[in-house]
Motif scaffolding. Structure first.
Motif, PDB file in Angstrom:
ATOM      1  N   ALA A  43     -11.062   0.622 -21.021  1.00 58.86           N
ATOM      2  CA  ALA A  43     -11.649   0.963 -22.314  1.00 58.86           C
ATOM      3  C   ALA A  43     -12.860   0.066 -22.530  1.00 58.86           C
ATOM      4  O   ALA A  43     -13.147  -0.828 -21.722  1.00 58.86           O
ATOM      5  CB  ALA A  43     -10.631   0.780 -23.433  1.00 58.86           C
ATOM      6  N   HIS A  44     -13.546   0.333 -23.614  1.00 59.16           N
ATOM      7  CA  HIS A  44     -14.819  -0.335 -23.831  1.00 59.16           C
ATOM      8  C   HIS A  44     -15.060  -0.499 -25.322  1.00 59.16           C
ATOM      9  O   HIS A  44     -14.731   0.390 -26.101  1.00 59.16           O
ATOM     10  CB  HIS A  44     -15.932   0.526 -23.219  1.00 59.16           C
ATOM     11  N   PHE A  45     -15.636  -1.633 -25.692  1.00 56.17           N
ATOM     12  CA  PHE A  45     -16.129  -1.749 -27.065  1.00 56.17           C
ATOM     13  C   PHE A  45     -17.308  -2.712 -27.089  1.00 56.17           C
ATOM     14  O   PHE A  45     -17.419  -3.614 -26.264  1.00 56.17           O
ATOM     15  CB  PHE A  45     -15.025  -2.186 -28.047  1.00 56.17           C
ATOM     16  N   ASP A  90     -10.903   1.156 -32.528  1.00 59.83           N
ATOM     17  CA  ASP A  90     -11.212   1.420 -33.933  1.00 59.83           C
ATOM     18  C   ASP A  90     -11.364   0.122 -34.723  1.00 59.83           C
ATOM     19  O   ASP A  90     -12.097   0.060 -35.708  1.00 59.83           O
ATOM     20  CB  ASP A  90     -10.127   2.290 -34.578  1.00 59.83           C
ATOM     21  N   ARG A  91     -10.658  -0.902 -34.299  1.00 62.34           N
ATOM     22  CA  ARG A  91     -10.669  -2.175 -35.017  1.00 62.34           C
ATOM     23  C   ARG A  91     -11.898  -3.022 -34.688  1.00 62.34           C
ATOM     24  O   ARG A  91     -12.466  -3.675 -35.570  1.00 62.34           O
ATOM     25  CB  ARG A  91      -9.406  -2.963 -34.638  1.00 62.34           C
ATOM     26  N   THR A 115     -17.136 -11.819 -38.904  1.00 64.39           N
ATOM     27  CA  THR A 115     -17.243 -11.509 -40.333  1.00 64.39           C
ATOM     28  C   THR A 115     -16.545 -10.218 -40.740  1.00 64.39           C
ATOM     29  O   THR A 115     -16.330  -9.998 -41.922  1.00 64.39           O
ATOM     30  CB  THR A 115     -18.718 -11.396 -40.762  1.00 64.39           C
ATOM     31  N   GLN A 116     -16.212  -9.366 -39.768  1.00 64.00           N
ATOM     32  CA  GLN A 116     -15.678  -8.052 -40.127  1.00 64.00           C
ATOM     33  C   GLN A 116     -14.259  -7.800 -39.627  1.00 64.00           C
ATOM     34  O   GLN A 116     -13.766  -6.673 -39.754  1.00 64.00           O
ATOM     35  CB  GLN A 116     -16.591  -6.949 -39.586  1.00 64.00           C
ATOM     36  N   THR A 117     -13.633  -8.799 -39.041  1.00 61.01           N
ATOM     37  CA  THR A 117     -12.250  -8.612 -38.597  1.00 61.01           C
ATOM     38  C   THR A 117     -11.404  -9.769 -39.121  1.00 61.01           C
ATOM     39  O   THR A 117     -11.842 -10.921 -39.103  1.00 61.01           O
ATOM     40  CB  THR A 117     -12.123  -8.563 -37.056  1.00 61.01           C
ATOM     41  N   SER A 118     -10.214  -9.439 -39.593  1.00 61.45           N
ATOM     42  CA  SER A 118      -9.328 -10.491 -40.098  1.00 61.45           C
ATOM     43  C   SER A 118      -8.830 -11.377 -38.963  1.00 61.45           C
ATOM     44  O   SER A 118      -8.588 -12.570 -39.149  1.00 61.45           O
ATOM     45  CB  SER A 118      -8.145  -9.869 -40.838  1.00 61.45           C
TER      46      SER A 118
END
Ligand code: NI
Length: 135
Positions: A9-11, A77-78, A86-89
């Motif tokens: 997979a890739h992000f 998706d996360r 800054t955008q992930t808990s």
């Protein structure tokens, strides 16, 4: 008969490596370009490997469609196109090194993968740098 099956997979994600307990000079020394205050991106390549017995009825270790969907909903998706700091808990208070990202991904997936399977995460931060985590 145990077999390992893997799904790639890739992000894309941005991050900044920084230890708030250190001063600017120490952070710059330890993390170099990855300490850039304005963040920078990586094309992360993820390989999720599941090892287990081949089911005599299906011939599968695990249905790859199930694994694909799990990676999409729990990881892509996360994290895809996010600023990890800054955008992930998950990385609000955890330095988003490849090591820590691999451990977080492992924990997120482990919760949904049957305990009878071994799970291994391989995460490429660059084409030449990668980390592995097996719990
Ligand atoms: Ni970096």
């Amino acid at each position: 008969m145990k077999v390992t099956v893997s799904r790639k997979a890739h992000f894309n994600a941005a991050h900044r490596l920084h230890n708030p307990l250190w001063d600017e000079a120490r952070n710059a020394q330890e993390f170099g370009k990855c300490n850039n205050a304005e963040y920078h991106g990586h094309n992360y390549e993820l390989i999720v490997s599941v090892r287990g017995e081949v089911d005599p009825e299906t011939g599968y270790v695990i249905d790859m469609k199930v694994l694909k969907d799990l990676i999409k909903t729990k990881i892509e998706d996360r994290f895809d196109h996010k600023n990890l700091n800054t955008q992930t808990s998950e990385f609000a208070n955890l330095n988003p090194t490849a090591e820590n990202i691999a451990v977080v991904i492992y924990d997120l997936l482990r919760a949904d993968i049957d305990a009878k399977f071994d799970l291994k995460i391989t995460l490429y931060e660059t084409p030449r740098n990668y980390v592995e985590y097996e719990g």
